[in-house]
Design a protein around this motif. Sequence first.
Motif, PDB file in Angstrom:
ATOM      1  N   TYR A   1       2.196  -8.653   1.886  1.00  0.00           N
ATOM      2  CA  TYR A   1       1.639  -7.549   2.540  1.00  0.00           C
ATOM      3  C   TYR A   1       2.054  -7.253   3.996  1.00  0.00           C
ATOM      4  O   TYR A   1       2.323  -8.534   4.537  1.00  0.00           O
ATOM      5  CB  TYR A   1       0.013  -7.324   2.490  1.00  0.00           C
ATOM      6  CG  TYR A   1      -0.685  -7.975   2.869  1.00  0.00           C
ATOM      7  CD1 TYR A   1      -1.189  -7.851   4.369  1.00  0.00           C
ATOM      8  CD2 TYR A   1      -0.963  -9.455   2.344  1.00  0.00           C
ATOM      9  CE1 TYR A   1      -1.705  -8.784   4.896  1.00  0.00           C
ATOM     10  CE2 TYR A   1      -1.675 -10.291   3.041  1.00  0.00           C
ATOM     11  CZ  TYR A   1      -2.149 -10.062   4.426  1.00  0.00           C
ATOM     12  OH  TYR A   1      -2.953 -11.034   5.142  1.00  0.00           O
TER      13      TYR A   1
ATOM     14  N   ARG B   1       5.987  -4.866  -1.053  1.00  0.00           N
ATOM     15  CA  ARG B   1       5.214  -4.438  -1.947  1.00  0.00           C
ATOM     16  C   ARG B   1       4.047  -3.482  -1.578  1.00  0.00           C
ATOM     17  O   ARG B   1       3.862  -2.236  -1.674  1.00  0.00           O
ATOM     18  CB  ARG B   1       4.685  -5.039  -3.073  1.00  0.00           C
ATOM     19  CG  ARG B   1       3.907  -4.364  -4.437  1.00  0.00           C
ATOM     20  CD  ARG B   1       3.592  -5.335  -5.446  1.00  0.00           C
ATOM     21  NE  ARG B   1       2.973  -4.375  -6.597  1.00  0.00           N
ATOM     22  CZ  ARG B   1       2.267  -4.938  -7.561  1.00  0.00           C
ATOM     23  NH1 ARG B   1       2.342  -6.337  -7.736  1.00  0.00           N
ATOM     24  NH2 ARG B   1       1.536  -4.226  -8.681  1.00  0.00           N
ATOM     25  N   TYR B   2       3.358  -3.990  -0.633  1.00  0.00           N
ATOM     26  CA  TYR B   2       2.052  -3.595   0.214  1.00  0.00           C
ATOM     27  C   TYR B   2       2.380  -3.562   1.393  1.00  0.00           C
ATOM     28  O   TYR B   2       2.434  -4.580   2.265  1.00  0.00           O
ATOM     29  CB  TYR B   2       0.910  -4.506  -0.150  1.00  0.00           C
ATOM     30  CG  TYR B   2       0.377  -4.670  -1.575  1.00  0.00           C
ATOM     31  CD1 TYR B   2      -0.012  -3.820  -2.371  1.00  0.00           C
ATOM     32  CD2 TYR B   2       0.888  -6.114  -2.086  1.00  0.00           C
ATOM     33  CE1 TYR B   2      -0.319  -4.051  -3.771  1.00  0.00           C
ATOM     34  CE2 TYR B   2       0.688  -6.114  -3.569  1.00  0.00           C
ATOM     35  CZ  TYR B   2      -0.142  -5.292  -4.304  1.00  0.00           C
ATOM     36  OH  TYR B   2      -0.499  -5.568  -5.622  1.00  0.00           O
ATOM     37  N   ARG B   3       2.736  -2.351   2.100  1.00  0.00           N
ATOM     38  CA  ARG B   3       3.362  -2.107   3.519  1.00  0.00           C
ATOM     39  C   ARG B   3       2.560  -0.945   4.076  1.00  0.00           C
ATOM     40  O   ARG B   3       1.952  -0.241   3.431  1.00  0.00           O
ATOM     41  CB  ARG B   3       4.795  -2.105   3.522  1.00  0.00           C
ATOM     42  CG  ARG B   3       5.306  -0.738   2.857  1.00  0.00           C
ATOM     43  CD  ARG B   3       6.588  -0.797   3.009  1.00  0.00           C
ATOM     44  NE  ARG B   3       7.439   0.563   2.447  1.00  0.00           N
ATOM     45  CZ  ARG B   3       7.536   0.839   1.486  1.00  0.00           C
ATOM     46  NH1 ARG B   3       7.379   0.045   0.362  1.00  0.00           N
ATOM     47  NH2 ARG B   3       8.058   2.134   1.020  1.00  0.00           N
TER      48      ARG B   3
ATOM     49  N   ALA C   1      -0.844   3.398   3.856  1.00  0.00           N
ATOM     50  CA  ALA C   1      -0.348   2.692   3.146  1.00  0.00           C
ATOM     51  C   ALA C   1       0.513   2.919   2.156  1.00  0.00           C
ATOM     52  O   ALA C   1       0.255   4.033   1.624  1.00  0.00           O
ATOM     53  CB  ALA C   1      -1.969   1.869   2.685  1.00  0.00           C
TER      54      ALA C   1
ATOM     55  N   ILE D   1       1.805   1.628  -1.387  1.00  0.00           N
ATOM     56  CA  ILE D   1       1.489   0.713  -2.340  1.00  0.00           C
ATOM     57  C   ILE D   1       2.101   1.093  -3.701  1.00  0.00           C
ATOM     58  O   ILE D   1       1.698   2.143  -4.173  1.00  0.00           O
ATOM     59  CB  ILE D   1       0.227   0.383  -2.588  1.00  0.00           C
ATOM     60  CG1 ILE D   1      -0.502  -0.026  -1.250  1.00  0.00           C
ATOM     61  CG2 ILE D   1      -0.222  -0.595  -3.523  1.00  0.00           C
ATOM     62  CD1 ILE D   1      -1.957  -0.471  -1.292  1.00  0.00           C
ATOM     63  N   ASP D   2       3.173   0.537  -4.391  1.00  0.00           N
ATOM     64  CA  ASP D   2       4.020   0.887  -5.451  1.00  0.00           C
ATOM     65  C   ASP D   2       4.352   2.388  -5.264  1.00  0.00           C
ATOM     66  O   ASP D   2       4.079   3.141  -6.326  1.00  0.00           O
ATOM     67  CB  ASP D   2       3.058   0.561  -6.765  1.00  0.00           C
ATOM     68  CG  ASP D   2       2.976  -1.117  -7.042  1.00  0.00           C
ATOM     69  OD1 ASP D   2       3.914  -1.756  -6.407  1.00  0.00           O
ATOM     70  OD2 ASP D   2       2.034  -1.506  -7.705  1.00  0.00           O
TER      71      ASP D   2
ATOM     72  N   LEU E   1      -4.643  -3.560   4.958  1.00  0.00           N
ATOM     73  CA  LEU E   1      -3.693  -3.666   3.904  1.00  0.00           C
ATOM     74  C   LEU E   1      -4.049  -4.626   2.917  1.00  0.00           C
ATOM     75  O   LEU E   1      -3.787  -4.156   1.694  1.00  0.00           O
ATOM     76  CB  LEU E   1      -2.207  -3.671   4.695  1.00  0.00           C
ATOM     77  CG  LEU E   1      -0.967  -3.514   3.962  1.00  0.00           C
ATOM     78  CD1 LEU E   1      -1.182  -1.813   3.510  1.00  0.00           C
ATOM     79  CD2 LEU E   1       0.371  -3.595   4.584  1.00  0.00           C
TER      80      LEU E   1
ATOM     81  N   ALA F   1      -4.462  -3.646  -1.046  1.00  0.00           N
ATOM     82  CA  ALA F   1      -3.788  -4.339  -2.018  1.00  0.00           C
ATOM     83  C   ALA F   1      -4.574  -4.976  -3.018  1.00  0.00           C
ATOM     84  O   ALA F   1      -4.549  -4.996  -4.588  1.00  0.00           O
ATOM     85  CB  ALA F   1      -2.797  -5.554  -1.587  1.00  0.00           C
TER      86      ALA F   1
ATOM     87  N   ASP G   1      -6.108  -2.459  -5.286  1.00  0.00           N
ATOM     88  CA  ASP G   1      -5.245  -1.733  -6.273  1.00  0.00           C
ATOM     89  C   ASP G   1      -5.163  -2.626  -7.298  1.00  0.00           C
ATOM     90  O   ASP G   1      -5.238  -2.254  -8.390  1.00  0.00           O
ATOM     91  CB  ASP G   1      -3.730  -1.679  -5.534  1.00  0.00           C
ATOM     92  CG  ASP G   1      -2.776  -1.002  -6.418  1.00  0.00           C
ATOM     93  OD1 ASP G   1      -3.014   0.110  -6.851  1.00  0.00           O
ATOM     94  OD2 ASP G   1      -1.865  -1.839  -6.814  1.00  0.00           O
TER      95      ASP G   1
ATOM     96  N   LEU H   1      -7.162   4.181  -4.635  1.00  0.00           N
ATOM     97  CA  LEU H   1      -6.922   3.683  -3.116  1.00  0.00           C
ATOM     98  C   LEU H   1      -7.413   4.828  -2.128  1.00  0.00           C
ATOM     99  O   LEU H   1      -7.768   4.247  -1.089  1.00  0.00           O
ATOM    100  CB  LEU H   1      -5.247   3.862  -3.245  1.00  0.00           C
ATOM    101  CG  LEU H   1      -4.522   2.533  -3.723  1.00  0.00           C
ATOM    102  CD1 LEU H   1      -3.145   2.886  -3.626  1.00  0.00           C
ATOM    103  CD2 LEU H   1      -4.958   1.480  -3.061  1.00  0.00           C
TER     104      LEU H   1
END
Length: 462
Positions: A246, A253-255, A270, A272-273, A293, A297, A300, A306
Amino acid sequence: MRSWKLSEVIEVCDGRLLCGSAEGEISHLSIDSRDVCEGTLFVPFVGERTDAHRFIAAVAKAGARAAFTAARRAIPEGLPEDFALIEVEDTLRALQALGAAARDRLSIPIIAVTGSVGKTTTREMIAAALSAERRVFRTAANHNGQIGVPLTLLEIDERCELAVIEMGMSIPGEMAVISRLARPSMAVFTNIGLAHIEQLKTQENIRAEKLHIQDGMPEGASLLLNGDDALLRTAELRSGFRKELYGTGADLRYRAEDVTLQNGCASFTAVIDGKRVPVQLKLYGRHQLLNALAALAVADRFGVSLDAAAKKLGEFTGYRHRQQIFVHGGVTVVDDSYNASPDSMRAALDILGGLSVSGRRIAVLADMKELGEREAALHRELGRYLSLGKKADLLLTLGPLAEQIAEVAERDGVEVQCYQDRSALETALHSLLRPGDALLFKGSNSMGLSALADSFSGNADR
């Protein structure tokens, strides 16, 4: 804490009843002779300054039900007839055996949070995010080591759906021990800094020790690592474990994207996917977005909405003595007094430097401990960071190491005052503070700045 039959305790800890009765139950465990009530099992340790075995008679008189005692100790005089004194080979190992047995009774996932800086805040943010839709247990107080983790395991409410615990280490081998006790389902790493470098010598050694968290995790478990930390981004996990990152990198993937600061608090999107969720924090400092973050994650991963998790994070206002901001008597007080390392010192100074105030920015900095042979150099580096970044107009220090900060900062034009006595420092602050000033407290916990922070923030009675 759920109740335990004394006969169970004796069996689990491979103990031997020296006197008293093994009938009945214990419903509270204490390592502090002042924290005793009916149904207490007292666990004495031998510390650097005192041997708590000498308090066994006192806790029995105060109503405790039982106590451990290390092997080959004399039985204290005057114990009540039904007070159970249980001999074990080692009181710490007995506590850990009891903690491991408590973990055996739990079927819920445990999320472990580790790292050099930010463990407690990240733990609390993860718990907040999960609490949007789940019943969550989180570590009480700062119970994160070889004593704290078993205490935490004994306190986990079996009615909870998830538990978030903090896991720290300061010496080689400690992480392996507590991981085997807790058996985490998932681990979150905040960063690899300089905390405990005195014992472990290099950051690479610190990383290697923290990665022993895998020792107690099931195969296939995930380790969620801060991808903005170079040592974590490049960390190699054992075969069978999943590495997930992250951070702010575009490939993660988690940003976090669209990062801005609003009155010193991070706002970001955020991602996420592929799902984008806006987040507005009430915590000061850009670095808090990484903690948030990580929390999103984890939410999730465990099926929490979320949007709901982000809403909970937006309501989170922090943990006592960790980057909390108050306004008292016209002075803005930044209380980050719980502990200190070079990384967390810089983050705290960034917060102070970013505050919009009409008066002066005043940093009260105390010694940073456990930095080993580089301690003087690391304090001097902090003095340069403070002065060149214009983080403070006035610096007051407490302790001999913090004088190294002052020496460099003064050479670069910052006004400084150095103290070795906390009461003298407090007197000086009372005389120089004016409405409109901003005041930061930061230092290692043993330096006692939290008492000053409480006083100047108006929280002394909390």
